[in-house]
Each structure stands twice: as C-alpha cells, then as structure tokens.
Design a protein around this motif. Structure first.
Motif, short mmCIF file in Angstrom:
data_model
loop_
_atom_site.label_atom_id
_atom_site.label_comp_id
_atom_site.label_asym_id
_atom_site.label_seq_id
_atom_site.Cartn_x
_atom_site.Cartn_y
_atom_site.Cartn_z
N HIS A 24 0.75 -1.16 -0.02
CA HIS A 24 -0.08 -0.03 0.13
C HIS A 24 0.79 1.41 -0.01
N THR A 25 0.34 2.30 -0.55
CA THR A 25 1.09 3.52 -0.52
C THR A 25 0.47 4.44 0.75
N ILE A 26 1.23 5.21 1.55
CA ILE A 26 0.99 6.18 2.33
C ILE A 26 1.15 7.62 1.74
N SER A 27 0.28 8.22 1.90
CA SER A 27 0.26 9.76 1.54
C SER A 27 -0.39 10.48 2.16
N THR A 28 -0.05 12.00 2.16
CA THR A 28 -0.69 13.04 2.79
C THR A 28 -1.25 14.13 1.73
N ASP A 29 -0.94 13.67 0.29
CA ASP A 29 -1.15 15.03 -0.62
C ASP A 29 -2.75 15.25 -0.83
N GLN A 30 -3.00 16.33 -1.12
CA GLN A 30 -4.38 16.83 -1.75
C GLN A 30 -4.25 16.76 -3.17
N ILE A 31 -4.35 15.57 -3.70
CA ILE A 31 -3.87 15.51 -5.19
C ILE A 31 -4.88 16.39 -6.09
N ASP A 32 -5.95 16.47 -5.51
CA ASP A 32 -7.11 17.11 -6.23
C ASP A 32 -6.85 18.77 -6.50
N GLN A 33 -5.96 19.22 -5.45
CA GLN A 33 -5.81 20.52 -5.65
C GLN A 33 -4.16 21.18 -5.08
N ASP A 34 -3.44 20.07 -5.41
CA ASP A 34 -1.86 20.61 -5.46
C ASP A 34 -1.55 21.19 -6.50
N LYS A 35 -1.26 22.58 -5.98
CA LYS A 35 -0.74 23.64 -7.29
C LYS A 35 0.72 23.22 -7.53
N TYR A 36 1.27 22.62 -6.59
CA TYR A 36 2.79 22.38 -6.70
C TYR A 36 3.34 21.10 -7.36
N TYR A 37 2.49 20.17 -7.60
CA TYR A 37 2.57 19.01 -8.09
C TYR A 37 3.13 19.06 -9.59
N HIS A 38 4.45 18.58 -9.88
CA HIS A 38 5.11 18.49 -10.96
C HIS A 38 5.31 19.61 -11.66
N THR A 39 5.57 20.76 -10.57
CA THR A 39 6.09 21.97 -11.31
C THR A 39 7.32 22.35 -10.68
N VAL A 40 7.88 23.53 -11.13
CA VAL A 40 9.20 24.01 -10.56
C VAL A 40 8.90 24.75 -9.08
N ASN A 41 8.04 24.41 -8.62
CA ASN A 41 7.76 25.20 -7.18
C ASN A 41 7.74 23.99 -6.28
N ASP A 42 7.70 22.69 -6.50
CA ASP A 42 7.75 21.72 -5.68
C ASP A 42 9.01 21.85 -4.81
N GLU A 43 9.30 22.76 -3.95
CA GLU A 43 10.25 23.09 -3.35
C GLU A 43 10.26 22.91 -1.73
#
Length: 432
Positions: A375-394
């Motif tokens: 199983h994968t454990i995560s906390t990401d709000q994938i439906d509204q993560d504006k930093y996902y796969h961008t240069v701002n995921d810092e």
C-alpha cells in the motif's frame, strides 16, 4: 487484590506508553529536514533519470544507508541494484496529410522501432477521433486493435491531444519492445485521402539503478517487510520565472526521507524479527520502471507487507496528524496500523481520491498485483496540489513537522508487522 491488579495494569500501560514515546523520539525533525533539503536542492538538478543529478542523489542515499549500517541485499556487493532498459528518444519526423505538411506540434507517435515509413499503400488503418467523442475512450478502443494505425484527431480536442503528446514525445524507458505502431495527427481535414509519414527513434540501452539495503530479521529472516519511496523526479523542465529545476521536494524526496529515517529508526531498535528491506526506486516518473524491476527479483509469497511512501510533505485533507492509505479496503493493513496507533493523535484514513486510481499508480502496484499487501501512504491533496510536477515543488512549500509526525506514525504503526506478531491479509491478485 483487585486494586493491585488494576495498579499493575496501569503500570504496564504507562511502561508501554513510555516505550512508544521512546520509539517516536528516534525520528528527529532536524535530521528529517537535513535529508529532504539535500535531496531537493538545486544541485540535484531535479533528479531526472539519466542525469548527473540522479547519480548524485543515489550516492547520497547510499552514504546514508552505509552510515546507518544497512547490509546490501542478497547477491549484491553494494547498495545499488543495477539493471538496464531500452531508452527510446523520438528523432526527426515528417508527416503530410492530403499533400500538406503537418506542423510537428500536431503529431505524436507510439513506436518502439528505429523508423517507420508509411504511405497510402502501406498496411495501415485510418481512424478518426471526432469533435463529439472522448479522446481517451477512442484512444483506448483504437490501441486495443493492435494494428498499425493512423489516427486523425479533430482540432477541438487539442487539450487532450497535447497531454498525450507531452508524454509520448518525451524519452521513454521500456523493458521489452512492443509491436504497437500508431501515429496521431491533429487537424481539420474531413477525410484522409493520402498520407506520407517518415518517423525515427533513437534507441539505446539505458543503465538504471535502485538504491537498496536491509536489516536481516532475527527469528523470521525469510519473511520480508519493505519500506519504499522513489528518488527520481522530472529533472529540468520548461522555465517559469527563470526557474527550470523541478526539485521534487514533496514528490518524492519526502518519501525517500521517510525511508532513510525508518531505516535508522529500526537499526537503532535492533529488534526486528522479520527482515526489513529499504529501497529508493528510480524511474517512477517514467512508468514505475524501478519498482517493476525490483518486484521481479522478489518472491511475492515471502513479502509480508510493503509500506510505499509517496508525498507526505503537506497536511492532508483530514488535517494534522493524519494520512491516507491507498487500497485501504483491499486488506487489513490499514486496520493493523491504526490499532498500533491507539493512544496517539495520529490516524490513517482510506484513500479519499478513489477516482484517481492511486493504488495502481505508484510503486506498490507491481507487488500488489501479485497479492502482496502493498500500500502507499500519502498526505497529498492531489485534487488541488498546485505544486505537483512544477518547479515550485520545493522545500519552502513543505511542512517539515508534518513529514516528521507522519514518519513517526509509520514507525509506530508498523511495529507489530516488523515484530512478526501481525500479518496483513493478502490482496486479491490481479487477473492477467
């Protein structure tokens, strides 16, 4: 007598609580920040596959494993699990429809061959995706034909077309070559009467490597518990305000930080009855290649559980001290973890994004398909993560305290599985 009994129970509860607190203290926020800061730094160049940056990241993870005192996996002389795949890079191509040249941004193709030369006399079927149709649904239908196809796409479907083009016209890494041959063209012709297509690929062997280490079990050494995350990311992408490095701090330097922290945690405890394997996967972002190779080296029947950790850098939709588990309903893995967290503030929840199909989108997927409670454990709000796969995921966008509390929760909740006293139920195998 009853008072003495209750007093004894209270003492046991206090001792147990103290032991739990002591375990949790082995994961230190300062060390968590140091690791994730290093992995997401600009000098890692976004950890893209086949770049100096990913090699540098692997070397850092190796040094951490060595400092902790992990052993290499059986059959390996070091921490790198080397393998090679086929790297396919689209080359020059020319396409014309009805005698008119098609601009290159209006073409993408799927082929594992060095070249394709097609014209109207070729054994190629022509299909259309029209304005009132779903691009994705028609794409699936056409690809299931397993025939050479030219697919003409109405211009109104530009957005969907571009998403697929961005994927297929980047380099790809594959294990075995596939016979698929398909060319997609965006345009406004009513009927394709003639075509001329000349496509090329550059194909080479690509060296890749997972970073792995283990702590041998004491009484159940032939039973394995895996802790994993992926250390690759997108590398250098289109610049935004002068920044072109996709640092991948949350995706998934946060997960690899957890893997390293948990390795140190369990090495210090030195009480694992089952063998613990810690692995940082490569090439997750280009199709889960690293985890697929790793999984094929394992006997799935010997793997008791897999804790795959993906994006734990920010507070979940459930608030603080909370994370979700993909495929929660597929085994009792999550119930065991939550049982081990009784008396703490932390809680694991079922995946709140079932429409995203996250269970089969991360590095747990291959072993899960073979019946492992992976199983994968995560906390990401994938439906509204504006930093996902961008240069701002810092690093600056992350909540280090949230990462630390999640790692501590995984450490505490995994302890009965590590100790061999709990064994999660197997997942139903995927039918081929």
């Amino acid at each position: 007598m009853m008072k003495q009994f209750l007093s004894a129970l209270a003492c046991l509860a206090i001792l147990s609580s103290c032991a739990v607190q002591k375990q949790a203290q082995l994961v230190k926020e300062k060390d968590v920040e140091r690791i994730i800061k290093t992995l997401s730094a600009d000098d890692m160049q976004g950890r893209g596959v086949f770049t100096p940056g990913i090699d540098k990241a692997a070397s850092f993870i190796e040094s951490e494993f060595k400092t902790i005192g992990l052993k290499p996996l059986a059959g390996l002389s070091g921490y790198r699990q080397d393998f090679s795949m086929n790297r396919i890079v689209p080359g020059p191509y020319q396409v014309s429809i009805n005698g008119k040249a098609v601009e290159q941004q209006n073409v993408f193709y799927i082929s594992d061959k060095p070249s394709l030369i097609w014209n109207r006399s070729s054994d190629v079927e022509t299909h259309y995706i029209k304005a009132n149709q779903s691009f994705t649904a028609r794409y699936k239908e056409i690809m299931q034909l397993n025939k050479p196809v030219l697919v003409y796409v109405d211009e109104s479907l530009f957005s969907a077309f571009k998403r697929f083009r961005d994927h297929y016209m980047d380099e790809r890494v594959v294990g075995e070559f596939q016979p698929t041959e398909a060319v997609f063209v965006l345009g406004n012709e009513d009927v394709v009467q003639s075509f001329s297509i000349n496509l090329t690929n550059t194909i080479s062997k690509a060296p890749l490597f997972n970073v792995t280490g283990m702590i041998p079990g004491k009484s159940k050494a032939n039973e394995y518990v895996i802790f994993s995350g992926h250390y690759d990311h997108l590398g250098i992408i289109d610049a935004v305000e002068g920044d072109s490095i996709a640092n991948g701090a949350d995706d998934d330097a946060s997960g690899v930080t957890a893997v390293i922290s948990l390795a140190r945690h369990y090495k210090q405890l030195n009480n694992n009855e089952r063998t613990l394997i810690f692995v940082a996967f490569t090439a997750e972002e280009v199709g889960g290649i690293g985890s697929q190779y790793f999984s094929k080296q394992q006997d799935p029947d010997a793997v008791v559980a897999m804790f795959n950790i993906e994006m734990i850098g920010k507070e979940s939709k459930f608030g603080k001290n909370a994370a979700f588990i993909t495929g929660f309903e597929k085994s009792d893995f999550g119930q065991i973890l939550q049982k081990n967290l009784e008396g703490t503030e932390f809680k694991f929840h079922p995946d709140p994004y079932p429409e995203q199909n996250l269970f089969y989108r991360s590095d747990n997927a291959t072993l899960a398909a073979q019946g492992v409670p992976a199983h994968t454990i995560s906390t990401d709000q994938i439906d509204q993560d504006k930093y996902y796969h961008t240069v701002n995921d810092e690093l600056s966008t992350l909540d280090i305290a949230n990462i630390t509390s999640t790692i501590k929760a995984i450490a505490l909740s995994s302890r009965s599985i590590v100790a061999g006293t709990d064994t999660p139920k197997r997942i139903e195998k995927l039918k081929e």
